[in-house]
Scaffold this motif. Structure first.
Motif, PDB file in Angstrom:
ATOM      1  N   ASP A 177       0.859  -1.225  -0.010  1.00  0.00           N
ATOM      2  CA  ASP A 177       0.031   0.034   0.025  1.00  0.00           C
ATOM      3  C   ASP A 177       0.915   1.302  -0.066  1.00  0.00           C
ATOM      4  N   TYR A 217       2.742   2.281   2.613  1.00  0.00           N
ATOM      5  CA  TYR A 217       2.763   2.867   3.640  1.00  0.00           C
ATOM      6  C   TYR A 217       4.118   2.169   4.618  1.00  0.00           C
ATOM      7  N   ARG A 240       1.818   1.756  11.279  1.00  0.00           N
ATOM      8  CA  ARG A 240       1.703   1.932  10.007  1.00  0.00           C
ATOM      9  C   ARG A 240       1.536   3.295   9.968  1.00  0.00           C
ATOM     10  N   ASP A 251       2.342   7.143   7.108  1.00  0.00           N
ATOM     11  CA  ASP A 251       2.421   7.745   5.895  1.00  0.00           C
ATOM     12  C   ASP A 251       3.707   8.482   5.901  1.00  0.00           C
ATOM     13  N   PRO A 310      -2.438   7.049   8.313  1.00  0.00           N
ATOM     14  CA  PRO A 310      -3.293   6.452   7.123  1.00  0.00           C
ATOM     15  C   PRO A 310      -4.965   6.469   7.641  1.00  0.00           C
ATOM     16  N   ASP A 323      -7.330   4.632   7.237  1.00  0.00           N
ATOM     17  CA  ASP A 323      -7.876   3.285   7.573  1.00  0.00           C
ATOM     18  C   ASP A 323      -7.252   2.549   8.546  1.00  0.00           C
ATOM     19  N   GLY A 379       0.620 -10.594  -0.767  1.00  0.00           N
ATOM     20  CA  GLY A 379       0.392  -9.420   0.134  1.00  0.00           C
ATOM     21  C   GLY A 379       0.642  -9.579   1.460  1.00  0.00           C
ATOM     22  N   LYS A 392      -4.992  -6.579   9.854  1.00  0.00           N
ATOM     23  CA  LYS A 392      -5.524  -5.170  10.285  1.00  0.00           C
ATOM     24  C   LYS A 392      -6.116  -5.326  11.670  1.00  0.00           C
TER      25      LYS A 392
END
Length: 403
Positions: free
Chosen positions: A174, A176, A209, A211, A221, A223, A254, A274
């Motif tokens: 993604d 990140y 996680r 950005d 992020p 999400d 992934g 997640k």
């Protein structure tokens, strides 16, 4: 890496030898074991713990003592790409889990020349042994040298003990940046009211996680799973880890594979999702830890594989093999124990089966496996040392090749 009483180093070395011998005997009788050859790429290194590959195929390698080296065309360049030794805490010559622990290249490295490191720095905060620092650097006008003045610190995390620092850095599919942190050290996750692993108000014991392309010093992020939880750190992606010593993304699926170092009995591999809670310190792998019996396991994510300490004492995570040179390893997750044996996991329906990897042309001596690396062609490299401490020069890099 696992906390080791320095007075018991001799015991650890003896155990490593016994494990190596036992593993060798197992390989000869296990028809599903796979043999691979170790091809030496570079030697004379100070405890190589993390490595990435530049677009030109050169390996950029982090030594625990603070030097970042370049291996170009299978030749180790004498001058370091970047030397961070003066930023580190003073490391022990015997055994130490601190130091330069992680490195990652920005996905757009070709254009922006940015890369990221994770290292252990001194602190003046009372009650902290040191602080973990996540920093961004840039390459200078000389492509073989980073600009030491370009450092931009993104994150500082106070560490109450010297061990369980994590330190893995990986950019996900993604875009990140994912960061692994241990529980703050000591035994049994004793810091805080409930232990750091289960405490969402601390970075310790988590996979983060962020950005790096927005915000100051970074953006969250939207999400991320805990952005709406006011009592949680919004950077957290998953939690409940003791010491995630190396993780990686499978280039095809992934999936995020995380190896978590155990306490006294079990080492584990997780596929991390997640918002997942991976159990520590409620559980050690799939077993109750605190309390020892009848722990509440509802909502906890169990490992896909665990092993007891008759097979090793400290797991080192690796990669799903997606290369072409060793077809027998295709799609299998390669990992190891710090004491030397190497394994693979293969999925069979809903279960994962562990088999041994027999290492041919293995160097004589007590080989410690500190980490793995993956090049742009998805071939796998092994980062090793033959000493317990970081300051010797018996570290080496090997490529896994077909016999």
């Amino acid at each position: 890496m696992k906390p080791i009483n320095r007075f018991n180093i001799l015991i650890v070395l003896i155990f490593s030898l016994l494990v190596s011998c036992a593993d060798s005997k197992t390989n000869t009788s296990n028809e599903k074991s796979i043999s691979v050859k170790l091809l030496e790429i570079a030697s004379g290194l100070h405890s190589p713990v993390s490595a990435v590959f530049a677009p030109d195929g050169s390996m950029i390698l982090a030594e625990q003592t603070g030097q970042i080296r370049i291996i170009k065309g299978n030749s180790l360049l004498e001058e370091p790409f970047l030397d961070l030794e003066n930023k580190l805490v003073k490391l022990s010559g015997a055994y130490d889990e601190r130091g330069l622990l992680g490195i990652a290249l920005h996905p757009d490295f070709v254009k922006n020349k940015k890369f990221y490191v994770y290292y252990s720095a001194p602190t003046d905060v009372k009650g902290s042994d040191h602080q973990s620092v996540l920093s961004e650097f840039k390459v200078s006008s000389n492509p073989l040298r980073a600009d030491p003045e370009s450092e931009r610190i993104l994150l500082n995390v106070q560490q109450p003990e010297s061990n369980h620092n994590g330190g893995e850095l990986k950019f996900g599919p993604d875009g990140y940046l994912y960061i692994g942190l241990g529980d703050g050290g000591g035994a049994g996750d004793k810091h805080g009211k409930i232990g750091n692993g289960q405490d969402l108000s601390t970075f310790l014991g988590k996979i983060l996680r962020i950005d790096v392309n927005a915000g100051l010093p970074y953006a969250i992020p939207q999400d991320n799973p805990f952005v709406s939880n006011k009592s949680a750190k919004p950077e957290i992606w998953a939690y409940g880890f003791r010491n995630p010593w190396r993780f990686s993304f499978d280039k095809k699926s992934g999936q995020l594979f995380v190896a978590d170092v155990g306490q006294n009995k079990f080492e584990e591999v997780n596929i991390v999702e997640k918002g997942g809670n991976y159990g520590w310190k409620i559980m050690e792998a799939s077993h109750c830890f605190d309390p020892e019996n009848n722990c509440k396991t509802e909502g906890l994510k169990l490992p896909i594989y665990e092993y007891e300490h008759d097979k090793g004492i400290s797991i080192t995570g690796g990669y799903v093999y997606n290369g072409k040179s060793i077809p027998s390893l295709s799609g299998k997750y390669i990992f190891a124990d710090w004491t030397g044996p190497m394994f693979y996991l293969e999925q069979s329906e809903k279960n994962w089966q562990k088999r041994n990897i027999e290492l041919l042309d293995k160097p004589s001596g007590d080989l410690k496996i500190l980490g793995f690396a993956e090049d742009d062609e998805s071939e796998i490299y092994v980062l090793t040392n033959q000493e317990v401490g970081p300051k010797g020069t018996n570290g080496a890099v090997y490529k896994l090749v077909k016999p």
